[in-house]
Design a protein around this motif. Sequence first.
Motif, PDB file in Angstrom:
ATOM      1  N   VAL A  56       1.441  10.354  -9.733  1.00  0.00           N
ATOM      2  CA  VAL A  56       0.542  10.660 -10.853  1.00  0.00           C
ATOM      3  C   VAL A  56       0.071  12.106 -10.765  1.00  0.00           C
ATOM      4  O   VAL A  56       0.014  12.824 -11.765  1.00  0.00           O
ATOM      5  CB  VAL A  56      -0.660   9.685 -10.870  1.00  0.00           C
ATOM      6  CG1 VAL A  56      -1.730  10.151 -11.833  1.00  0.00           C
ATOM      7  CG2 VAL A  56      -0.193   8.285 -11.239  1.00  0.00           C
ATOM      8  N   ALA A 103       0.472   6.919  -6.618  1.00  0.00           N
ATOM      9  CA  ALA A 103      -0.706   7.777  -6.816  1.00  0.00           C
ATOM     10  C   ALA A 103      -0.326   9.242  -6.628  1.00  0.00           C
ATOM     11  O   ALA A 103      -0.779  10.103  -7.390  1.00  0.00           O
ATOM     12  CB  ALA A 103      -1.811   7.374  -5.839  1.00  0.00           C
ATOM     13  N   ILE A 120       1.748   1.854  -3.667  1.00  0.00           N
ATOM     14  CA  ILE A 120       0.559   2.322  -4.391  1.00  0.00           C
ATOM     15  C   ILE A 120       0.265   3.778  -4.042  1.00  0.00           C
ATOM     16  O   ILE A 120      -0.019   4.592  -4.920  1.00  0.00           O
ATOM     17  CB  ILE A 120      -0.651   1.416  -4.099  1.00  0.00           C
ATOM     18  CG1 ILE A 120      -0.419   0.026  -4.695  1.00  0.00           C
ATOM     19  CG2 ILE A 120      -1.941   2.029  -4.632  1.00  0.00           C
ATOM     20  CD1 ILE A 120      -1.412  -1.020  -4.245  1.00  0.00           C
ATOM     21  N   GLY A 121       0.332   4.123  -2.763  1.00  0.00           N
ATOM     22  CA  GLY A 121       0.080   5.502  -2.342  1.00  0.00           C
ATOM     23  C   GLY A 121       1.104   6.467  -2.907  1.00  0.00           C
ATOM     24  O   GLY A 121       0.758   7.569  -3.346  1.00  0.00           O
ATOM     25  N   LEU A 125       7.111   9.063 -11.545  1.00  0.00           N
ATOM     26  CA  LEU A 125       6.457   7.816 -11.145  1.00  0.00           C
ATOM     27  C   LEU A 125       7.479   6.776 -10.683  1.00  0.00           C
ATOM     28  O   LEU A 125       7.261   6.082  -9.688  1.00  0.00           O
ATOM     29  CB  LEU A 125       5.625   7.247 -12.292  1.00  0.00           C
ATOM     30  CG  LEU A 125       4.398   8.044 -12.695  1.00  0.00           C
ATOM     31  CD1 LEU A 125       3.731   7.403 -13.909  1.00  0.00           C
ATOM     32  CD2 LEU A 125       3.438   8.153 -11.550  1.00  0.00           C
ATOM     33  N   THR A 141       0.821  -1.214   0.000  1.00  0.00           N
ATOM     34  CA  THR A 141       0.000   0.000   0.000  1.00  0.00           C
ATOM     35  C   THR A 141       0.853   1.262   0.000  1.00  0.00           C
ATOM     36  O   THR A 141       0.416   2.292  -0.510  1.00  0.00           O
ATOM     37  CB  THR A 141      -0.970   0.025   1.193  1.00  0.00           C
ATOM     38  OG1 THR A 141      -0.232  -0.106   2.406  1.00  0.00           O
ATOM     39  CG2 THR A 141      -1.992  -1.084   1.081  1.00  0.00           C
TER      40      THR A 141
END
Length: 133
Positions: free
Chosen positions: A25, A22, A18-19, A37, A15
């Motif tokens: 992005v 994000a 992923i965080g 990224l 996580t």
Amino acid sequence: MAALTPLAVLQRGGTGVIGAVAAGVVTMVSPAGPLILVMMAFFGALTELPFLITRYRWFGPRTLFFAGLGLGVLSCGISIFTYDLPSMQPALLVLVCGGQLLSAVTGSTLSYAIARALRRAGIGSSRRRTTGV
């Protein structure tokens, strides 16, 4: 905080990456463009390292603190070489690195506080194990 908050709230491996991606992005409009990224995925993976060492069992303030502190040290090291801080005033080196370390520790503390507040509201992982039927 982009990697620490998801780790503190969801308490699951991956996580943090992923965080962080994000958040990357959202910041792709920076001069680094899509390279951000890759950098954010790298930072997310490094943030997860203390949790990986504990085999994703401990998500308390101490583990968050060490994850944040590790990122602060890394950020300080990058700044030293990127901006050639040793060639400048020593006070600037102390100010930049001290600010980055303080920011990292503050971010980990805030991530823990946000996770606790969200858990009280019923959001996130309580890490309670249920027994099988």
